[in-house]
Design a protein around this motif. Structure first.
Motif, PDB file in Angstrom:
ATOM      1  N   ALA A  47       0.832  -1.209   0.000  1.00 13.35           N
ATOM      2  CA  ALA A  47       0.000   0.000   0.000  1.00 13.35           C
ATOM      3  C   ALA A  47       0.863   1.254   0.000  1.00 13.35           C
ATOM      4  CB  ALA A  47      -0.930  -0.016   1.210  1.00 13.35           C
ATOM      5  N   ALA A  48       1.938   1.234   0.787  1.00 12.00           N
ATOM      6  CA  ALA A  48       2.839   2.396   0.806  1.00 12.00           C
ATOM      7  C   ALA A  48       3.532   2.575  -0.535  1.00 12.00           C
ATOM      8  CB  ALA A  48       3.867   2.221   1.928  1.00 12.00           C
ATOM      9  N   SER A  49       3.909   1.475  -1.178  1.00  8.99           N
ATOM     10  CA  SER A  49       4.545   1.572  -2.492  1.00  8.99           C
ATOM     11  C   SER A  49       3.570   2.120  -3.532  1.00  8.99           C
ATOM     12  CB  SER A  49       5.052   0.194  -2.919  1.00  8.99           C
ATOM     13  OG  SER A  49       5.606   0.241  -4.213  1.00  8.99           O
ATOM     14  N   ALA A  98      -6.752  12.015   3.759  1.00  8.33           N
ATOM     15  CA  ALA A  98      -7.303  10.666   3.903  1.00  8.33           C
ATOM     16  C   ALA A  98      -7.843  10.152   2.572  1.00  8.33           C
ATOM     17  CB  ALA A  98      -8.401  10.669   4.968  1.00  8.33           C
ATOM     18  N   VAL A  99      -8.526  11.014   1.818  1.00  4.36           N
ATOM     19  CA  VAL A  99      -9.036  10.606   0.503  1.00  4.36           C
ATOM     20  C   VAL A  99      -7.884  10.267  -0.440  1.00  4.36           C
ATOM     21  CG1 VAL A  99     -10.306  11.407  -1.526  1.00  4.36           C
ATOM     22  CG2 VAL A  99     -11.176  11.906   0.759  1.00  4.36           C
ATOM     23  N   VAL A 100      -6.853  11.097  -0.429  1.00  2.00           N
ATOM     24  CA  VAL A 100      -5.693  10.855  -1.295  1.00  2.00           C
ATOM     25  C   VAL A 100      -4.990   9.560  -0.889  1.00  2.00           C
ATOM     26  CG1 VAL A 100      -3.383  11.725  -1.832  1.00  2.00           C
ATOM     27  CG2 VAL A 100      -5.343  13.261  -1.917  1.00  2.00           C
ATOM     28  N   ALA A 101      -4.809   9.327   0.415  1.00  2.00           N
ATOM     29  CA  ALA A 101      -4.134   8.118   0.871  1.00  2.00           C
ATOM     30  C   ALA A 101      -4.935   6.867   0.508  1.00  2.00           C
ATOM     31  CB  ALA A 101      -3.909   8.191   2.380  1.00  2.00           C
ATOM     32  N   ALA A 102      -6.252   6.911   0.653  1.00  2.09           N
ATOM     33  CA  ALA A 102      -7.077   5.764   0.306  1.00  2.09           C
ATOM     34  C   ALA A 102      -7.012   5.468  -1.193  1.00  2.09           C
ATOM     35  CB  ALA A 102      -8.519   6.011   0.733  1.00  2.09           C
ATOM     36  N   HIS A 103      -7.092   6.506  -1.999  1.00  2.00           N
ATOM     37  CA  HIS A 103      -7.014   6.298  -3.447  1.00  2.00           C
ATOM     38  C   HIS A 103      -5.642   5.761  -3.846  1.00  2.00           C
ATOM     39  CE1 HIS A 103      -6.353   7.409  -7.690  1.00  2.00           C
ATOM     40  NE2 HIS A 103      -7.653   7.229  -7.827  1.00  2.00           N
ATOM     41  N   GLY A 104      -4.580   6.353  -3.310  1.00  4.56           N
ATOM     42  CA  GLY A 104      -3.240   5.909  -3.675  1.00  4.56           C
ATOM     43  C   GLY A 104      -2.931   4.494  -3.230  1.00  4.56           C
ATOM     44  N   ALA A 105      -3.530   4.058  -2.109  1.00  2.82           N
ATOM     45  CA  ALA A 105      -3.255   2.716  -1.613  1.00  2.82           C
ATOM     46  C   ALA A 105      -4.051   1.652  -2.351  1.00  2.82           C
ATOM     47  CB  ALA A 105      -3.555   2.647  -0.116  1.00  2.82           C
ATOM     48  N   PHE A 106      -5.244   1.971  -2.836  1.00  3.03           N
ATOM     49  CA  PHE A 106      -6.096   0.960  -3.450  1.00  3.03           C
ATOM     50  C   PHE A 106      -6.040   0.969  -4.980  1.00  3.03           C
ATOM     51  CE2 PHE A 106      -7.888   0.931   0.755  1.00  3.03           C
ATOM     52  CZ  PHE A 106      -8.322  -0.373   0.935  1.00  3.03           C
ATOM     53  N   ARG A 107      -5.434   1.987  -5.564  1.00  4.22           N
ATOM     54  CA  ARG A 107      -5.333   1.988  -7.031  1.00  4.22           C
ATOM     55  C   ARG A 107      -4.033   1.316  -7.453  1.00  4.22           C
ATOM     56  NH1 ARG A 107      -3.949   3.649 -11.852  1.00  4.22           N
ATOM     57  NH2 ARG A 107      -5.562   4.299 -13.330  1.00  4.22           N
ATOM     58  N   THR A 108      -4.152   0.323  -8.334  1.00  3.65           N
ATOM     59  CA  THR A 108      -2.979  -0.408  -8.797  1.00  3.65           C
ATOM     60  C   THR A 108      -2.215   0.441  -9.805  1.00  3.65           C
ATOM     61  OG1 THR A 108      -4.177  -2.493  -8.534  1.00  3.65           O
ATOM     62  CG2 THR A 108      -2.171  -2.526  -9.879  1.00  3.65           C
TER      63      THR A 108
END
Length: 217
Positions: free
Chosen positions: A69-71, A168-178
């Motif tokens: 997720a961090a990557s 929080a929105v940016v972190a969720a999108h960045g972690a779940f988008r491949t």
């Protein structure tokens, strides 16, 4: 015998009001600041990615671990940095628009910094209510006013809450988008990231306002 005509009145150029030079000196610096900031924002928005690519539902998958997720967040923040900053700015703007009093207070504080200190000629003292304020006194009043507005009123809580929601929105999108393999090779420079565009805009604004501040030091 012809009478001599009365002498013509001679105007004294020293009696001109000093405010005429104040406006002519302050206006070019303020216009340069506004034009440079506008150009920087325009160039930044030209680098944004298509919103359809940002919202592609087929690219969302659950990460297998926190390291993955961090990557993903690191790679997506490098690729969608302008879009992410736009989302955060939209959340901040929406929060301020729903609280018009806080918005007016922030605008008044910004106008005070611009017109009373940053772009006011150094050779023109500030006079309020019959009292003359030096540059150091003006700076002290502005700093105290900023601390009071940001930390001792509801403005600070609104800004912090909106910023946390946007992050929080940016972190969720960045972690779940491949991340896609199409852009992984050319989006890995160390200087790239979510704050690179913001840093460029800030440095451009500081470079424009630096001569006005340096003249007071």
């Amino acid at each position: 015998m012809a009478q001599t005509p009365p002498p013509l009145p001679i105007s004294n150029p020293q009696t001109l009001p000093p405010t005429t030079t104040t406006t002519t000196l302050a206006t070019p610096a303020l216009q340069a600041f506004a034009s440079r900031l506008t150009e920087t924002v325009r160039q930044g928005f030209a680098q944004r990615r298509p919103w359809s690519e940002l919202l592609d539902r087929s690219a969302f998958t659950r990460p297998d671990s926190l390291s993955e997720a961090a990557s993903r967040l690191r790679k997506n923040s490098s690729y969608f940095r302008v879009n992410y900053l736009s989302l955060i700015a939209s959340v901040l703007a929406l929060s301020l628009l729903t609280n018009p009093i806080s918005l007016l207070v922030l605008l008044a504080l910004l106008a005070a910094w611009l017109f009373l200190y940053l772009f006011r000629p150094s050779d023109s003292p500030l006079v309020l209510f019959g009292r003359t304020f030096s540059d150091r006194e003006t700076l002290g009043v502005l700093i105290v006013s900023t601390i009071v507005v940001v930390f001792l009123t509801s403005v600070g809580s609104i800004l912090v809450s909106a910023l946390m929601i946007g992050l929080a929105v940016v972190a969720a999108h960045g972690a779940f988008r491949t991340p896609e393999d199409l852009f992984l090779d050319d989006q890995e420079p160390a200087a790239a990231g979510l704050l690179s565009f913001l840093g460029g805009a800030a440095s451009s604004a500081v470079a424009t306002a630096a001569p006005a501040v340096a003249a007071r030091v």
